[in-house]
Scaffold this motif. Sequence first.
Motif, mmCIF file in Angstrom:
data_model
loop_
_atom_site.group_PDB
_atom_site.id
_atom_site.type_symbol
_atom_site.label_atom_id
_atom_site.label_comp_id
_atom_site.label_asym_id
_atom_site.label_seq_id
_atom_site.Cartn_x
_atom_site.Cartn_y
_atom_site.Cartn_z
ATOM 1 N N ALA A 150 0.873 -1.177 0.000
ATOM 2 C CA ALA A 150 0.000 0.000 0.000
ATOM 3 C C ALA A 150 0.904 1.218 0.000
ATOM 4 O O ALA A 150 1.880 1.270 0.752
ATOM 5 C CB ALA A 150 -0.888 0.006 1.241
ATOM 6 N N VAL A 151 0.608 2.175 -0.871
ATOM 7 C CA VAL A 151 1.443 3.363 -0.988
ATOM 8 C C VAL A 151 0.571 4.614 -0.942
ATOM 9 O O VAL A 151 -0.445 4.692 -1.622
ATOM 10 C CB VAL A 151 2.231 3.353 -2.326
ATOM 11 N N VAL A 152 0.970 5.568 -0.101
ATOM 12 C CA VAL A 152 0.389 6.901 -0.171
ATOM 13 C C VAL A 152 1.461 7.770 -0.802
ATOM 14 O O VAL A 152 2.624 7.711 -0.391
ATOM 15 C CB VAL A 152 0.048 7.454 1.230
ATOM 16 N N GLY A 153 1.103 8.526 -1.819
ATOM 17 C CA GLY A 153 2.126 9.317 -2.492
ATOM 18 C C GLY A 153 1.561 10.573 -3.119
ATOM 19 O O GLY A 153 0.387 10.878 -2.980
ATOM 20 N N LYS A 154 2.456 11.285 -3.780
ATOM 21 C CA LYS A 154 2.069 12.522 -4.461
ATOM 22 C C LYS A 154 2.265 12.337 -5.956
ATOM 23 O O LYS A 154 3.214 11.682 -6.387
ATOM 24 C CB LYS A 154 2.961 13.677 -3.973
ATOM 25 N N PRO B 199 9.613 15.974 -20.562
ATOM 26 C CA PRO B 199 10.897 16.125 -21.247
ATOM 27 C C PRO B 199 10.838 17.168 -22.353
ATOM 28 O O PRO B 199 11.812 17.861 -22.610
ATOM 29 C CB PRO B 199 11.172 14.734 -21.808
ATOM 30 N N GLU B 200 9.706 17.258 -23.022
ATOM 31 C CA GLU B 200 9.512 18.290 -24.038
ATOM 32 C C GLU B 200 8.127 18.875 -23.817
ATOM 33 O O GLU B 200 7.247 18.172 -23.345
ATOM 34 C CB GLU B 200 9.544 17.676 -25.443
ATOM 35 N N PRO B 201 7.950 20.142 -24.202
ATOM 36 C CA PRO B 201 6.629 20.729 -23.998
ATOM 37 C C PRO B 201 5.541 19.866 -24.637
ATOM 38 O O PRO B 201 5.670 19.441 -25.781
ATOM 39 C CB PRO B 201 6.723 22.084 -24.709
ATOM 40 N N GLY B 202 4.508 19.594 -23.893
ATOM 41 C CA GLY B 202 3.395 18.822 -24.431
ATOM 42 C C GLY B 202 3.549 17.328 -24.249
ATOM 43 O O GLY B 202 2.610 16.573 -24.393
ATOM 44 N N GLN B 203 4.776 16.906 -23.934
ATOM 45 C CA GLN B 203 5.002 15.470 -23.737
ATOM 46 C C GLN B 203 5.043 15.220 -22.233
ATOM 47 O O GLN B 203 6.018 15.547 -21.572
ATOM 48 C CB GLN B 203 6.340 15.102 -24.384
ATOM 49 N N ILE B 204 3.974 14.649 -21.742
ATOM 50 C CA ILE B 204 3.829 14.568 -20.282
ATOM 51 C C ILE B 204 3.773 13.123 -19.808
ATOM 52 O O ILE B 204 3.038 12.308 -20.359
ATOM 53 C CB ILE B 204 2.569 15.349 -19.841
ATOM 54 N N TYR B 205 4.600 12.829 -18.820
ATOM 55 C CA TYR B 205 4.536 11.508 -18.200
ATOM 56 C C TYR B 205 4.294 11.695 -16.714
ATOM 57 O O TYR B 205 4.845 12.603 -16.103
ATOM 58 C CB TYR B 205 5.850 10.750 -18.420
ATOM 59 N N VAL B 206 3.478 10.832 -16.167
ATOM 60 C CA VAL B 206 3.194 10.969 -14.744
ATOM 61 C C VAL B 206 3.815 9.821 -13.962
ATOM 62 O O VAL B 206 3.975 8.712 -14.477
ATOM 63 C CB VAL B 206 1.669 11.015 -14.463
ATOM 64 N N SER B 207 4.187 10.118 -12.745
ATOM 65 C CA SER B 207 4.692 9.088 -11.844
ATOM 66 C C SER B 207 4.206 9.437 -10.443
ATOM 67 O O SER B 207 3.411 10.360 -10.267
ATOM 68 C CB SER B 207 6.227 9.037 -11.889
ATOM 69 N N VAL B 208 4.687 8.703 -9.448
ATOM 70 C CA VAL B 208 4.251 8.924 -8.071
ATOM 71 C C VAL B 208 5.475 9.031 -7.179
ATOM 72 O O VAL B 208 6.415 8.249 -7.319
ATOM 73 C CB VAL B 208 3.359 7.754 -7.585
ATOM 74 N N ARG B 209 5.477 10.014 -6.299
ATOM 75 C CA ARG B 209 6.534 10.089 -5.286
ATOM 76 C C ARG B 209 5.955 9.599 -3.966
ATOM 77 O O ARG B 209 5.079 10.240 -3.396
ATOM 78 C CB ARG B 209 7.021 11.526 -5.126
ATOM 79 N N PRO B 210 6.421 8.437 -3.507
ATOM 80 C CA PRO B 210 5.785 7.852 -2.321
ATOM 81 C C PRO B 210 6.067 8.656 -1.045
ATOM 82 O O PRO B 210 7.152 9.197 -0.876
ATOM 83 C CB PRO B 210 6.406 6.459 -2.227
ATOM 84 N N GLU B 211 5.062 8.736 -0.181
ATOM 85 C CA GLU B 211 5.232 9.345 1.148
ATOM 86 C C GLU B 211 5.277 8.273 2.219
ATOM 87 O O GLU B 211 5.880 8.448 3.260
ATOM 88 C CB GLU B 211 4.047 10.266 1.465
ATOM 89 N N ALA B 212 4.569 7.186 1.976
ATOM 90 C CA ALA B 212 4.539 6.087 2.936
ATOM 91 C C ALA B 212 4.285 4.798 2.172
ATOM 92 O O ALA B 212 3.559 4.794 1.178
ATOM 93 C CB ALA B 212 3.428 6.303 3.971
ATOM 94 N N VAL B 213 4.915 3.744 2.626
ATOM 95 C CA VAL B 213 4.719 2.457 1.962
ATOM 96 C C VAL B 213 4.653 1.367 3.020
ATOM 97 O O VAL B 213 5.286 1.469 4.076
ATOM 98 C CB VAL B 213 5.853 2.178 0.942
ATOM 99 N N ARG B 214 3.845 0.360 2.773
ATOM 100 C CA ARG B 214 3.674 -0.709 3.750
ATOM 101 C C ARG B 214 3.305 -1.996 3.022
ATOM 102 O O ARG B 214 2.530 -1.988 2.071
ATOM 103 C CB ARG B 214 2.543 -0.327 4.715
ATOM 104 N N VAL B 215 3.872 -3.096 3.492
ATOM 105 C CA VAL B 215 3.515 -4.397 2.926
ATOM 106 C C VAL B 215 2.153 -4.804 3.483
ATOM 107 O O VAL B 215 1.915 -4.698 4.686
ATOM 108 C CB VAL B 215 4.575 -5.458 3.281
ATOM 109 N N VAL B 216 1.251 -5.231 2.609
ATOM 110 C CA VAL B 216 -0.102 -5.599 3.041
ATOM 111 C C VAL B 216 -0.446 -6.989 2.493
ATOM 112 O O VAL B 216 0.412 -7.669 1.930
ATOM 113 C CB VAL B 216 -1.139 -4.554 2.575
ATOM 114 N N ASP B 217 -1.698 -7.397 2.672
ATOM 115 C CA ASP B 217 -2.078 -8.717 2.166
ATOM 116 C C ASP B 217 -3.005 -8.599 0.951
ATOM 117 O O ASP B 217 -3.426 -7.515 0.569
ATOM 118 C CB ASP B 217 -2.708 -9.563 3.271
ATOM 119 N N GLU B 218 -3.316 -9.745 0.389
ATOM 120 C CA GLU B 218 -4.113 -9.783 -0.830
ATOM 121 C C GLU B 218 -5.512 -9.203 -0.616
ATOM 122 O O GLU B 218 -6.069 -8.540 -1.486
ATOM 123 C CB GLU B 218 -4.226 -11.235 -1.315
ATOM 124 N N ASN B 219 -6.048 -9.447 0.569
ATOM 125 C CA ASN B 219 -7.382 -8.962 0.872
ATOM 126 C C ASN B 219 -7.471 -7.441 0.765
ATOM 127 O O ASN B 219 -8.427 -6.891 0.234
ATOM 128 C CB ASN B 219 -7.749 -9.432 2.287
#
Lengths: 441, 324
Positions: free
Chosen positions: B99-103, B109-129
């Motif tokens: 589970a990740v909470v992030g921004k 890289p070039e105007p108009g060419q936009i890629y999104v990613s996430v900068r994590p603030e908190a991360v935790r191992v969780v279960d499948e449920n």
Amino acid sequence: MPEKEDIAPHVEELARVLGEKVGRDVTKEELEEQLLKFLDYGVPIDQAKRTLARHYGVNIPQGETASRPIGSRTLLSDVRDGDSKLNLLVRVISVNPKEITVKGEKKTIFYGFLGDESASTGFTAWKDFELEKGDVVRIGNAYARGWQEKIDISLGDYTRIMKVDPSELPRHPAAMNACKVSGLSAGLSGVELATRILSVEGREVTARGEQKTVFSGIMGDETGKVRFTAWHDFGIKEGDVVRISGAYVKDWRGVPQLVFDENSTLEKLDGDALPEADILDEGNVTTLAQLVERKGATDVVVNATLIEVRPGSGLVFRCPECNRVLQKGTCRLHDKVTGTPDLRIKAVLDDGEENISAVFGREITEALLGKSMAECMEEARESMDYEVVESELKARLVGEPMRVRGNAINDDYGVMLLAQEAKRLTVDIISEADKLAQEMI
Amino acid sequence: MIRRETAKRVFAGEYNASRIEMKDEGEGSPSYVLTPLGEKVNRIFIVGVLTDVEPVGESGELYRARISDPTGVFSLYSGQYQAEVTDALSSIEPPAYVAVVGKSRVYEPEPGQIYVSVRPEAVRVVDENLRNYWVLETCKLTKKRLGAMREAALMESPSVEEMVKLSYSPELAANACKAVECYDELDLGYYNSMLADAINYLSPNAQIENLKRDERIVIRQPIDRKKNDAAPIGHPETFEESGTEPTKEQLPAAAPVTPDNEAEETRILSIISELGGERGAAWDEVVERGMDGGLDRFAVEEVLTSLMDKGLIYEPTLGRLRRA
Ligand SMILES: [Zn+2]
């Protein structure tokens, strides 16, 4: 600016009042022109008419302007979803600004409640009509829409609003506003409500030198619960189902509270009129957005993800004098003291659409951790770090969906849920997914 | 008062197709990624399968992690200024449910060419449920947005007022209208299929009978509309597919600062210097002092986050702040 045809009835009325002076001292065209000029300057129509009449030597007494709204007036109780070109005479019960973004531009809209002698209804104003609480206004060209099974009056670009003398809309009989508990928010008046009394107790108070018994407790219907205070002995008992008319809602320590008194009426209803107390006591699930909109509520249940364990969670020490949490062994009021240990979680709950703060006390924290405070103290001593508990809470709880029940209070920092019960939420995921599948198109 | 940002739930398939970065009018507004279905994402909550974590760039301080959900893959970048999260991430053995909470982060890289990613603030191992619960919740919220988008797309000129008349909340309505306005071409049928797949992921036997997967509801803007050179596209395109690899210098793209914000940042920076000492300034004290200036707790923490984003401060140990 009002269009010419809009004011024609007012010119006619003025002409009637002026009688034979029209045609001798002034023409109808001149009256219209002068009236328009007043309106251009934002003078309310009744004042304008009164002023003009006085100018030509006729006094129209206050309250007798009898200005006919353009088109006939509709009572709020008669407004139906989809109605348009509505003409209303209403009192502004509450008005609040809200920022929204339209096409990249921030825009302030206003929402609140309007009331007349028949009902009170929510409204949304899409521009600033400079409405203020308590104003009595004539509204022309409003429209109505259904909104979550309620009617909402919309005031848009084509809506005209004129402030009139408050006496034009008598306060009594109060505007009866048939409500469900989930619709109660502070500032509402003229409330009519059928509820079951879930608890009640009397206490003696001295009001204006007089000894008096007030009754307070919790009442509820199938939509929620609310604290109440009765300033009159209606003889209510726990379990009664009652219809109360003429109540109002006040903010009580950040939570809406229903208040009624000897000016209100209370009628006992058949016990079957509402579900039994134990069913009402199950708690009412509400979304975080609803809680924020209602600005707090009594005994609600929310299902949301615990998204953050805030600093100040875990083992804390409280001042034995004032119960404040100590910072580095120091109380802000009582300086260095020997603190009493306590366990708590300060959390942020988030359901993807809204977020609120929540506080879990010692018992809940112990249950969620699966260990007692004594064990936590032991761990902290061993690792020589009191923050070890906070870290453990983070490691166990961040991202967990929770079902939390408690009172939600509202203050400058937003809504905070004071948890009375909290546990991990369990959901039958497959059946929920199947339900969603059926709704797909 | 600055409200704490709600952590939005969007599938990777929708998030990665985002081509719009926006700010609200008014000072101090954080920047948002506007997804094709009209979710405004500043903070995000993801639960999925961590498939790999690896250092990128030369210094080895920046890590990239990938998290897979039923519709695609999120890219996370975490650096030295999020030491605690970076450590936590790099110590998890993939594959693992996390589970990740992030921004939200935007890389252009070039105007108009936009890629999104996430900068994590908190991360935790969780279960499948918990992962399944997230998928369910994200399905529900995606379905809500899709419904609003359909309505907005059907309108000749989408209007918030008209949308609200149809019982959409003002926020949902405004965001849907904004998305229809911003995205030149939107294939709502594609997202409808994506959603159906996600539901079937939870319940393989769920019968979605009337779904016309081939029916494309495509929003097309009038031709006279100004077009960017690189026309935004409606389909997800991840970093992998694009072949571009953001370098450390290019990440994260810091949002422009409004004057007011800058004043608060300067003030908080000087508080940190003042309280600093060998171990750095205590987080709580900084927040408390920051609140003396009239900000509420969340607002102070938003300022701290922004300073961290810019690399001006960092957390040497948990709960301590130091100037870089
Ligand atoms: Zn004290």
